[in-house]
Enzyme design. Structure first.
Site, PDB file in Angstrom:
ATOM      1  N   ASP A 177      -2.352  -6.909   3.875  1.00  0.00           N
ATOM      2  CA  ASP A 177      -2.297  -6.430   5.259  1.00  0.00           C
ATOM      3  C   ASP A 177      -2.505  -7.535   6.283  1.00  0.00           C
ATOM      4  OD1 ASP A 177      -5.134  -6.851   5.209  1.00  0.00           O
ATOM      5  OD2 ASP A 177      -5.451  -4.799   4.513  1.00  0.00           O
ATOM      6  N   PHE A 208      -5.831   2.048  -3.009  1.00  0.00           N
ATOM      7  CA  PHE A 208      -4.860   2.453  -4.026  1.00  0.00           C
ATOM      8  C   PHE A 208      -5.377   3.574  -4.917  1.00  0.00           C
ATOM      9  CE2 PHE A 208      -3.841  -1.794  -2.746  1.00  0.00           C
ATOM     10  CZ  PHE A 208      -2.480  -1.735  -2.564  1.00  0.00           C
ATOM     11  N   PRO A 212      -4.942   3.207   3.609  1.00  0.00           N
ATOM     12  CA  PRO A 212      -5.522   3.766   2.381  1.00  0.00           C
ATOM     13  C   PRO A 212      -5.667   2.716   1.290  1.00  0.00           C
ATOM     14  CG  PRO A 212      -3.262   4.562   2.709  1.00  0.00           C
ATOM     15  CD  PRO A 212      -3.617   3.756   3.915  1.00  0.00           C
ATOM     16  N   ASN A 263      -5.423  -8.119  -0.767  1.00  0.00           N
ATOM     17  CA  ASN A 263      -4.753  -7.300   0.239  1.00  0.00           C
ATOM     18  C   ASN A 263      -3.549  -8.020   0.841  1.00  0.00           C
ATOM     19  OD1 ASN A 263      -6.794  -5.561  -0.328  1.00  0.00           O
ATOM     20  ND2 ASN A 263      -8.005  -6.053   1.496  1.00  0.00           N
ATOM     21  N   CYS A 286      15.256 -13.410  -2.687  1.00  0.00           N
ATOM     22  CA  CYS A 286      16.234 -12.544  -3.343  1.00  0.00           C
ATOM     23  C   CYS A 286      15.850 -12.447  -4.823  1.00  0.00           C
ATOM     24  CB  CYS A 286      17.644 -13.117  -3.178  1.00  0.00           C
ATOM     25  SG  CYS A 286      18.838 -12.236  -4.207  1.00  0.00           S
TER      26      CYS A 286
HETATM   27  P1  OAD Z   1      -8.480   0.032  -5.384  1.00  0.00           P
HETATM   28  O1  OAD Z   1      -7.935   1.210  -4.639  1.00  0.00           O
HETATM   29  O2  OAD Z   1      -8.227  -0.054  -6.835  1.00  0.00           O
HETATM   30  O3  OAD Z   1     -10.058  -0.052  -5.172  1.00  0.00           O
HETATM   31  C1  OAD Z   1     -10.611   0.037  -3.892  1.00  0.00           C
HETATM   32  C2  OAD Z   1     -12.113   0.152  -4.048  1.00  0.00           C
HETATM   33  O4  OAD Z   1     -12.686   0.110  -2.758  1.00  0.00           O
HETATM   34  C3  OAD Z   1     -12.558   1.453  -4.713  1.00  0.00           C
HETATM   35  O5  OAD Z   1     -13.538   1.157  -5.691  1.00  0.00           O
HETATM   36  C4  OAD Z   1     -13.147   2.262  -3.547  1.00  0.00           C
HETATM   37  O6  OAD Z   1     -14.241   3.068  -3.954  1.00  0.00           O
HETATM   38  C5  OAD Z   1     -13.616   1.176  -2.632  1.00  0.00           C
HETATM   39  N1  OAD Z   1     -13.632   1.523  -1.207  1.00  0.00           N
HETATM   40  C6  OAD Z   1     -12.727   2.209  -0.487  1.00  0.00           C
HETATM   41  N2  OAD Z   1     -13.057   2.242   0.809  1.00  0.00           N
HETATM   42  C7  OAD Z   1     -14.226   1.558   0.927  1.00  0.00           C
HETATM   43  C8  OAD Z   1     -15.092   1.221   2.001  1.00  0.00           C
HETATM   44  N3  OAD Z   1     -14.827   1.600   3.260  1.00  0.00           N
HETATM   45  N4  OAD Z   1     -16.191   0.487   1.732  1.00  0.00           N
HETATM   46  C9  OAD Z   1     -16.481   0.095   0.478  1.00  0.00           C
HETATM   47  N5  OAD Z   1     -15.702   0.386  -0.579  1.00  0.00           N
HETATM   48  C10 OAD Z   1     -14.577   1.090  -0.361  1.00  0.00           C
HETATM   49  O7  OAD Z   1      -7.956  -1.276  -4.610  1.00  0.00           O
HETATM   50  P2  OAD Z   1      -7.967  -2.783  -5.116  1.00  0.00           P
HETATM   51  O8  OAD Z   1      -9.102  -3.025  -6.036  1.00  0.00           O
HETATM   52  O9  OAD Z   1      -7.829  -3.640  -3.931  1.00  0.00           O
HETATM   53  O10 OAD Z   1      -2.029  -4.777  -6.422  1.00  0.00           O
HETATM   54  O11 OAD Z   1      -6.622  -2.806  -5.933  1.00  0.00           O
HETATM   55  C11 OAD Z   1      -6.213  -3.977  -6.591  1.00  0.00           C
HETATM   56  C12 OAD Z   1      -4.722  -4.054  -6.663  1.00  0.00           C
HETATM   57  O12 OAD Z   1      -4.190  -2.850  -7.217  1.00  0.00           O
HETATM   58  C13 OAD Z   1      -4.018  -4.154  -5.331  1.00  0.00           C
HETATM   59  O13 OAD Z   1      -4.036  -5.452  -4.810  1.00  0.00           O
HETATM   60  C14 OAD Z   1      -2.636  -3.715  -5.666  1.00  0.00           C
HETATM   61  C15 OAD Z   1      -2.957  -2.522  -6.526  1.00  0.00           C
HETATM   62  O14 OAD Z   1      -2.019  -2.209  -7.494  1.00  0.00           O
HETATM   63  C16 OAD Z   1      -0.719  -4.918  -6.488  1.00  0.00           C
HETATM   64  O15 OAD Z   1       0.027  -4.158  -5.976  1.00  0.00           O
HETATM   65  C17 OAD Z   1      -0.288  -6.109  -7.281  1.00  0.00           C
END
Ligand code: OAD
Length: 277
Positions: A117, A41, A39, A115, A142
């Site tokens: 992952d 975020f 999933p 990411n 730690c």
């Molecule tokens: P988000 O969940 O904020 O954004 C993911 C984006 O990808 C959203 O705009 C979705 O619409 C889009 N999306 C989902 N599935 C898709 C697909 N199959 N094809 C195209 N678009 C899709 O995730 P990030 O932007 O990665 O950080 O979040 C940034 C950071 O927030 C993460 O690295 C994490 C989190 O808090 C930390 O934990 C430091």
């Protein structure tokens, strides 16, 4: 090379006709991996932050907060069992394989990913081409005394759970404090490699591909401002974040756009590789 049309065809033409240099930077987020079953975020309903009720957190982001981890580590350790690369057997998506192909074709300058992952590397992108901007599970520390801890030891402890000889409580006693993988929590610095490559790479960037990210976390979200004015900026995302000023916005699933793109590029090997994996 100028962009002839603001669509996938224009993008494919640009890639095929621009000089064969490493001048493409990918900025990736959780949307690049949702097709693998991980999933993101912030997508309403399916995103991780909408599905943490069982942990009774003050806010969803607390799961990645250092203060909260120090007070109540159980929640993060439980989640870490699912997030640890390799444990659930997640496979790279078409998008990851496309990034790897950009590298094989000598076009990828860098993939900056938020990411944790590890799927870019599993798809074959060499480690030196990947900037893990929000850290990784490859190393551990730690949080009380800064001692390095072998990541494998932490992995075993996370998988063993809280109690018992191999559990994370015993690891805490062994190292004199809680041990955390070196993924970046809110309030922590990004790795030095992020700042180094931000300085070195963007001046060479002629094509920026922003894939599957809401660009809501800084300083990563500032990266689209870094390339020179001549750089072409492309978004592949379900959600429209056009306020960042993209030349081409490809809304919807990134894998679908990538499929069309690799077909237009004549890079069918990517699809074959995906089918064989
Ligand atoms: P988000 O969940 O904020 O954004 C993911 C984006 O990808 C959203 O705009 C979705 O619409 C889009 N999306 C989902 N599935 C898709 C697909 N199959 N094809 C195209 N678009 C899709 O995730 P990030 O932007 O990665 O950080 O979040 C940034 C950071 O927030 C993460 O690295 C994490 C989190 O808090 C930390 O934990 C430091």
């Amino acid at each position: 090379v100028p962009l002839k049309s603001r669509c996938i065809k224009g993008l494919a033409d640009w890639i095929l006709t621009s000089p064969c240099q490493r001048n493409i930077i990918v900025l990736a987020g959780a949307g690049a991996s949702t097709a693998a079953g991980i999933p993101d975020f912030r997508s309403p309903g399916t995103g991780l932050y909408d599905n943490l009720q069982k942990y009774n957190l003050p806010t969803p982001e607390s799961i990645f907060s250092l203060d909260y981890f120090r007070k109540a580590p159980d929640a993060f350790y439980e989640l870490a069992r699912d997030l640890w690369p390799g444990v659930q057997g997640y496979r790279p998506t078409l998008t990851h394989r496309f990034i790897s192909t950009l590298d094989r074709k000598g076009r990828l300058l860098r993939c900056f990913t938020q990411n944790i992952d590890g799927l870019e590397r599993l798809a074959g992108v060499p480690s030196e081409r990947v900037v893990a901007a929000h850290g990784s599970f490859d190393t551990a520390t730690c949080v009380r005394n800064g001692k390095s801890v072998p990541a494998e030891e932490l992995r075993q402890a996370v998988l063993s759970g809280k109690e018992g000889p191999g559990g994370w409580q015993s690891l805490r006693e062994k190292y004199g404090g809680l041990v955390k993988p070196d993924i970046v929590f809110f309030g922590e610095n990004l790795p030095a490699s992020f700042f180094k490559h931000r300085t070195l790479d963007f001046c060479k960037c002629q094509l920026l591909l922003v894939i599957g990210t809401s660009l809501s976390v800084y300083p990563f979200a500032d990266l689209p401002r870094e390339p020179p004015g001549s750089c072409i900026k492309v978004l592949m995302n379900r959600e429209d974040i056009s306020e960042f000023g993209f030349d081409i916005s490809l809304l919807g699933d990134c894998d679908e756009h990538v499929q069309e793109l690799v077909t237009r590029l004549g890079w069918q090997e990517v699809l074959k590789e995906m089918a064989d994996s």
